[in-house]
Scaffold this active site. Structure first.
Site, PDB file in Angstrom:
ATOM      1  CE1 TYR A 188      -2.364  36.735  59.397  1.00 43.28           C
ATOM      2  CE2 TYR A 188      -1.610  37.122  57.157  1.00 43.28           C
ATOM      3  CZ  TYR A 188      -1.338  36.785  58.464  1.00 43.28           C
ATOM      4  OH  TYR A 188      -0.062  36.502  58.837  1.00 43.28           O
TER       5      TYR A 188
ATOM      6  CE  LYS B  77      -4.875  32.935  75.085  1.00 42.26           C
ATOM      7  NZ  LYS B  77      -3.872  32.351  76.018  1.00 42.26           N
TER       8      LYS B  77
ATOM      9  CG  ASP C 247      -1.013  30.194  75.972  1.00 40.99           C
ATOM     10  OD1 ASP C 247      -1.713  29.265  75.536  1.00 40.99           O
ATOM     11  OD2 ASP C 247      -1.251  30.750  77.063  1.00 40.99           O
TER      12      ASP C 247
ATOM     13  CG  ASP D  35       2.281  34.586  59.765  1.00 44.91           C
ATOM     14  OD1 ASP D  35       3.055  34.190  58.881  1.00 44.91           O
ATOM     15  OD2 ASP D  35       2.384  35.705  60.315  1.00 44.91           O
TER      16      ASP D  35
ATOM     17  CG  ASP E  68       7.963  32.757  60.511  1.00 52.86           C
ATOM     18  OD1 ASP E  68       7.432  32.264  59.496  1.00 52.86           O
ATOM     19  OD2 ASP E  68       8.518  33.875  60.514  1.00 52.86           O
TER      20      ASP E  68
HETATM   21  C1  IPM Z   1       3.661  34.039  55.239  1.00 49.27           C
HETATM   22  C2  IPM Z   1       4.015  35.498  55.293  1.00 49.27           C
HETATM   23  C3  IPM Z   1       2.804  36.326  54.878  1.00 49.27           C
HETATM   24  C4  IPM Z   1       1.667  35.997  55.847  1.00 49.27           C
HETATM   25  C5  IPM Z   1       3.055  37.836  54.808  1.00 49.27           C
HETATM   26  C6  IPM Z   1       4.229  38.187  53.907  1.00 49.27           C
HETATM   27  C7  IPM Z   1       1.834  38.598  54.397  1.00 49.27           C
HETATM   28  O1  IPM Z   1       4.482  35.843  56.557  1.00 49.27           O
HETATM   29  O2  IPM Z   1       3.259  33.563  54.153  1.00 49.27           O
HETATM   30  O3  IPM Z   1       3.810  33.362  56.262  1.00 49.27           O
HETATM   31  O4  IPM Z   1       1.600  36.581  56.934  1.00 49.27           O
HETATM   32  O5  IPM Z   1       0.842  35.162  55.494  1.00 49.27           O
HETATM   33 MG    MG Z   2       4.753  34.196  57.849  1.00 46.99          MG
END
Ligand code: IPM
Ligand code: MG
Length: 360
Positions: A142, A191, A223, A247, A251
């Site tokens: 990032y 990884k 993975d 990240d 999710d």
């Molecule tokens: C998160 C989001 C952010 C990230 C984006 C919006 C930049 O996906 O906080 O998980 O990737 O950190």
């Molecule tokens: Mg995210």
């Protein structure tokens, strides 16, 4: 005591979910004898529209001067074609970096009343899970060097994954300490079979592990981790991983809890001034409709009380109220089972508020 909270409502559903959270904080303040002062600042697409920059200087100053920061969400299709440094997402990375928030905690637990909303097989949902994802937040790909070149085959672009021992150690410590207070089990995800940065990550966490003999520690390739999360989520207690892997995996984990609308997060650095935000995005498709699930933001406010202000009881009162409301069967659209009735943001907020009032 009075706490100064900077509000970054942001874009899409951001303003709705932050606005739904403030009455909850106020009620907690009233009940437990604290007060909260809120100062809104512009960030994200709205800040770009109004000031020409997604992260105005005033916002950074305001956040640094506050006791803590509550963020809604940023981004939306309207700003998708802007150059990278002007995109709303750049503001989010900018404020994380400016505040030095390297430690991102993302708890993903399955609330028993939401078992039906868990997409896994019934016996896995029945077993439940309670995972704390510790994501490194101010390093890695990032923040590494990026750019574009003209190469042999025309235009090229690159991003760089880069970690120092210092960065790995400090996030590793956060994870080991957290594991110590929970199930005493830590899995570090990398990884290392391909990436040099992951090999340094693994070596460093291994070395650190010697200081925490009471925590059982293993490594897992990312993975495999993505697969294990849906195969048997109950095997995870605390996991620690890099910015990008965290990240993605958070999710994935969020969906196992029934909805991404359920997951709060805390971001902290060395001090107590942190930033608290739902892990979901700005959901432009439902923005302005009063339909968003405010629970992730409300639970983020609970994390703020606990981690920035040391108000454990107060945080617990919010979490208990959320639990009760879910037990009562109230659902927003994202956590409703097919054909189940659901309510909007305001009704969910009011039900949680009522629970806090009732639990005298
Ligand atoms: C998160 C989001 C952010 C990230 C984006 C919006 C930049 O996906 O906080 O998980 O990737 O950190
Ligand atoms: Mg995210």
């Amino acid at each position: 005591m009075n706490y100064k909270i900077a509000l970054l409502k942001g874009d899409g559903i951001g303003p709705e979910i932050v606005d739904a959270t403030l009455p909850i904080l106020d009620k907690i303040g009233e009940k437990f004898g604290h007060s909260f002062t809120y100062t809104p600042y512009l960030m994200g697409g709205i800040a770009y529209d109004e000031t020409g920059h997604p992260l105005p200087e005033e916002t950074v100053k305001g956040c640094l001067a506050a006791d803590s920061v509550l963020l809604g969400a940023v981004g939306g299709p309207k700003w998708d074609t802007l150059p990278g440094h002007l995109r709303p997402e750049a503001a989010l990375l900018g404020i994380r970096a400016a505040m030095g928030l390297y430690s991102n905690l993302r708890p993903a637990k399955l609330y028993p009343p939401l078992k039906e909303a868990c997409p896994l097989r019934a016996e896995l949902a029945e077993a439940g899970f309670d995972i704390l994802i510790v994501r490194e937040l101010t390093g890695g790909i990032y923040f590494g060097e990026r750019g574009r070149n003209q190469g042999e085959n025309g235009e090229e672009a690159y991003d760089t994954e880069r970690y120092s021992v210092k960065e790995i150690e400090r996030i590793g410590r956060v994870a080991f300490e957290a594991a110590r207070k929970r199930g005493k089990k830590l899995i570090s995800i990398d990884k290392a079979n391909v990436l040099e940065s992951s090999r340094l990550w693994r070596e460093t966490i291994h070395r650190l592990a010697q200081e925490y003999p009471d925590v059982s520690y293993t490594d897992m390739l990312v993975d495999n981790a993505a697969m294990q999360l849906v195969r048997n989520p109950a095997q995870f207690d605390v996991v620690v991983t890099s910015n990008m892997f965290g990240d993605i995996l958070s999710d994935e984990a969020s969906q196992l809890t029934g909805s991404i609308g359920m997951l709060p997060s805390s971001s902290l650095g060395e001090g107590t001034n942190g930033m608290y935000e739902p892990i979901h995005g700005s959901a432009p498709d439902i923005a302005g409709k009063g339909a968003a699930n405010p629970i992730a933001t409300i639970l983020s406010a609970a994390m703020m009380l606990r981690f920035s202000f040391g108000l454990d009881k107060e945080a617990g009162a919010i979490e208990e109220a959320v639990n009760k409301v879910l037990e009562s069967g109230l659902r927003t659209a994202d956590i409703a089972a097919p054909n189940e009735a659901f309510v909007g943001t305001a009704a969910m907020r009011d039900a949680i508020l009522q629970c806090i009032i009732d639990n005298a």
